[in-house]
Design a protein around this motif. Structure first.
Motif, mmCIF file in Angstrom:
data_model
loop_
_atom_site.group_PDB
_atom_site.id
_atom_site.type_symbol
_atom_site.label_atom_id
_atom_site.label_comp_id
_atom_site.label_asym_id
_atom_site.label_seq_id
_atom_site.Cartn_x
_atom_site.Cartn_y
_atom_site.Cartn_z
ATOM 1 N N PHE A 1 -5.445 -0.311 2.816
ATOM 2 C CA PHE A 1 -6.847 -0.707 2.974
ATOM 3 C C PHE A 1 -6.973 -1.757 4.073
ATOM 4 N N ALA A 2 -6.082 -2.752 4.066
ATOM 5 C CA ALA A 2 -6.128 -3.805 5.074
ATOM 6 C C ALA A 2 -5.877 -3.248 6.470
ATOM 7 N N ALA A 3 -4.917 -2.335 6.593
ATOM 8 C CA ALA A 3 -4.607 -1.756 7.904
ATOM 9 C C ALA A 3 -5.796 -0.953 8.439
ATOM 10 N N ARG A 4 -6.400 -0.130 7.605
ATOM 11 C CA ARG A 4 -7.496 0.724 8.062
ATOM 12 C C ARG A 4 -8.755 -0.083 8.381
ATOM 13 N N ARG A 5 -9.058 -1.051 7.519
ATOM 14 C CA ARG A 5 -10.276 -1.836 7.758
ATOM 15 C C ARG A 5 -10.120 -2.717 8.990
ATOM 16 N N SER A 6 -8.985 -3.375 9.142
ATOM 17 C CA SER A 6 -8.797 -4.234 10.318
ATOM 18 C C SER A 6 -8.703 -3.402 11.597
ATOM 19 N N THR A 7 -8.153 -2.190 11.509
ATOM 20 C CA THR A 7 -8.148 -1.294 12.662
ATOM 21 C C THR A 7 -9.575 -0.986 13.105
ATOM 22 N N ARG A 8 -10.439 -0.666 12.153
ATOM 23 C CA ARG A 8 -11.827 -0.340 12.479
ATOM 24 C C ARG A 8 -12.570 -1.550 13.044
ATOM 25 N N GLU B 1 -12.026 -6.780 -7.069
ATOM 26 C CA GLU B 1 -12.705 -8.033 -7.408
ATOM 27 C C GLU B 1 -12.024 -9.255 -6.829
ATOM 28 N N HIS B 2 -10.759 -9.099 -6.382
ATOM 29 C CA HIS B 2 -10.030 -10.235 -5.811
ATOM 30 C C HIS B 2 -10.151 -10.305 -4.297
ATOM 31 N N GLY B 3 -10.784 -9.339 -3.678
ATOM 32 C CA GLY B 3 -10.888 -9.347 -2.230
ATOM 33 C C GLY B 3 -9.575 -8.949 -1.579
ATOM 34 N N CYS B 4 -9.534 -9.050 -0.260
ATOM 35 C CA CYS B 4 -8.322 -8.693 0.477
ATOM 36 C C CYS B 4 -8.203 -9.600 1.694
ATOM 37 N N ASP B 5 -7.088 -10.266 1.805
ATOM 38 C CA ASP B 5 -6.841 -11.179 2.922
ATOM 39 C C ASP B 5 -5.610 -10.744 3.697
ATOM 40 N N ILE B 6 -5.600 -11.099 4.979
ATOM 41 C CA ILE B 6 -4.396 -10.975 5.802
ATOM 42 C C ILE B 6 -3.794 -12.369 5.886
ATOM 43 N N ASP B 7 -2.577 -12.530 5.423
ATOM 44 C CA ASP B 7 -1.955 -13.857 5.470
ATOM 45 C C ASP B 7 -1.667 -14.282 6.903
ATOM 46 N N HIS B 8 -1.100 -13.369 7.699
ATOM 47 C CA HIS B 8 -0.814 -13.661 9.106
ATOM 48 C C HIS B 8 -1.089 -12.401 9.918
#
Length: 239
Positions: free
Chosen positions: A151-158, A101-108
């Protein structure tokens, strides 16, 4: 028979003896030599009561002090990333979808010869941290930090692979700011766990994985917001 009152052997004080009255130059000299406390208080600037209460709350607010300290540490990290050698590129604050529910962000997002790294900053002042293959434990409590970072690594990779048209691997880096100790029991897959003290140097010591042409191609796609939101029709630059 009434008792006679006992009289004091000392004479009763007169007005002059009890409080000598000074006039003329002696009175003015005494007035000049003694501080006028009434005037000194009146001369001090008066602060509104509301300002005094606001200041008291600010000085006593631990959360506000912690926020200011966190902001300073984040700025230091951003400055270090900006000081990376030529050939490295940095993008900030990228939303990549909902982990919960909080989402997912990449800070840098850092792109360079050493690869593509998604940095996630987490403030843990004076914390004791244990890292294993499956979890990060902070002050004895298990967290979902590894799941979120994976999750961030896999989604941004895709997303980057789809946008670039060739395979792109993104590695997540969990940066624990202010931790007192960091003990690694076993290294987790897909996620690097670091403190804030050596991020720039650590990135610079990564083995070369990408040539300059590939780095530029990834950056050219990563800088557009529609890369991270494929359903969006408009393409705007990521800050």
């Amino acid at each position: 028979m009434a008792a006679s009152p006992t009289l004091s052997p000392w004479p009763a004080p007169t007005l002059t003896d009890a409080a000598p009255h000074k006039t003329g130059e002696s009175a003015r000299a005494q007035a000049e030599s003694e501080p006028d406390f009434t005037q000194s208080i009146e001369r001090q600037p008066r602060r509104p009561v509301g300002n005094l209460l606001t200041t008291a709350r600010r000085l006593s607010s631990r959360s506000e002090r912690a926020e200011r300290a966190a902001a300073r540490e984040e700025q230091k990290i951003e400055d270090e990333l900006a000081d990376l050698p030529a050939g490295w590129f940095i993008l900030h604050s990228i939303a990549i979808g909902e982990f919960d529910e909080h989402g997912c962000d990449i800070d840098h997002l850092v792109i360079g010869p050493g690869g593509v790294f998604a940095l996630h900053l987490d403030h843990q002042p004076a914390a004791k941290v244990w890292v294993s293959e499956h979890k990060v434990t902070i002050n004895g409590r298990d967290t979902d930090h590894l799941r979120r970072a994976r999750f961030a690594a896999r989604r941004s990779t895709r997303l980057l692979t789809d946008a670039c048209g060739f395979g792109v691997t993104v590695q997540s880096v969990l940066v624990l700011i202010g931790a007192a100790t960091l003990q690694t029991l076993s290294r987790p897959a897909e996620v690097h766990v670091r403190t804030q003290h050596d991020i720039r140097d650590w990135l610079c010591t990564q083995p070369v994985r990408l040539d300059a042409t590939t780095v530029k191609a990834i950056h050219d796609r990563a800088r557009f917001s529609n890369t991270w939101q494929p359903s969006s029709a408009a393409a705007s630059l990521v800050d």
